[in-house]
Scaffold this active site. Structure first.
Site, PDB file in Angstrom:
ATOM      1  N   CYS A  51     -21.366 -11.316 -12.625  1.00 19.02           N
ATOM      2  CA  CYS A  51     -21.177 -11.242 -13.839  1.00 19.02           C
ATOM      3  C   CYS A  51     -21.191  -9.811 -14.406  1.00 19.02           C
ATOM      4  CB  CYS A  51     -22.064 -12.221 -14.786  1.00 19.02           C
ATOM      5  SG  CYS A  51     -21.646 -12.021 -16.539  1.00 19.02           S
ATOM      6  N   ASP A  58     -21.973 -15.100  -9.397  1.00 21.83           N
ATOM      7  CA  ASP A  58     -20.883 -16.217  -9.619  1.00 21.83           C
ATOM      8  C   ASP A  58     -20.253 -16.537  -8.317  1.00 21.83           C
ATOM      9  OD1 ASP A  58     -20.734 -16.164 -12.344  1.00 21.83           O
ATOM     10  OD2 ASP A  58     -19.706 -14.230 -12.406  1.00 21.83           O
ATOM     11  N   SER A  75      -7.597 -10.249   9.485  1.00 19.99           N
ATOM     12  CA  SER A  75      -8.428 -11.251   8.755  1.00 19.99           C
ATOM     13  C   SER A  75      -9.737 -10.549   8.788  1.00 19.99           C
ATOM     14  CB  SER A  75      -8.513 -12.640   9.604  1.00 19.99           C
ATOM     15  OG  SER A  75      -8.890 -12.428  10.927  1.00 19.99           O
ATOM     16  N   GLU A  93     -11.190 -14.219 -13.982  1.00 19.83           N
ATOM     17  CA  GLU A  93     -10.008 -13.978 -13.778  1.00 19.83           C
ATOM     18  C   GLU A  93      -9.737 -12.473 -13.057  1.00 19.83           C
ATOM     19  OE1 GLU A  93     -11.360 -16.463 -17.435  1.00 19.83           O
ATOM     20  OE2 GLU A  93     -11.810 -14.637 -16.423  1.00 19.83           O
TER      21      GLU A  93
END
Length: 153
Positions: A51, A58, A75, A93
């Site tokens: 955060c 998070d 990958s 977001e």
């Protein structure tokens, strides 16, 4: 005759986790089937970031689907790129969309979508979805397979 992978700097090497997403290098390899419409899926069930306000961790499950054009995302470089968010402060977001845009910039796919399924903080799960546009006609597009958060059910 080369395989088109001679430029790779991370695969097959001991590679430290990048200090930040900006320092991470996404590498690509040639698509062996450039004229074929198909889907590649990456799932990161233990994605972490911080955060940007509290510094608390998070957690999310990311599902990334893309229809490659001329290149595939290598990958290991993707793993290191995603891992570079571990100590990076950004809102859910921002993380989700930034990842998608970096992938688009790296491999220029025909189409890409990302689902960021973030675990609750403060009692609210946040799911973030983005795609480059409508999926190409004829592309087999399975459900992302992540159930909505149900708490204690």
């Amino acid at each position: 005759m080369g395989t088109g992978t001679e430029h790779l700097t991370q695969l097959g090497q001991s590679t430290a986790l990048p200090a930040s997403p900006d320092k991470a290098v996404l590498e690509t390899v040639p698509n062996p089937h450039p004229g074929t419409l198909y889907l590649v899926r990456f799932t990161a069930p233990e994605f972490t970031s911080l955060c940007p306000i509290t510094g608390q961790p998070d957690f999310a499950q990311l599902v990334i689907d893309y229809a490659p054009e001329g290149s595939l995302v290598e990958s290991k470089s993707l793993k290191l790129f995603l891992g570079s968010f571990r100590n990076h402060g950004a809102f859910h977001e921002d993380c989700t969309i930034a990842i998608a845009k970096r992938l688009v910039a790296a491999c220029a796919p025909k189409w890409l979508r990302i689902g960021g399924y973030w675990y609750p903080r403060g009692g609210i799960p946040i799911d973030v979805f983005w795609q480059t546009g409508p999926a190409p006609e004829g592309l087999w597009l399975p459900d992302q397979g992540v159930a909505g958060y149900r708490g204690r059910g």
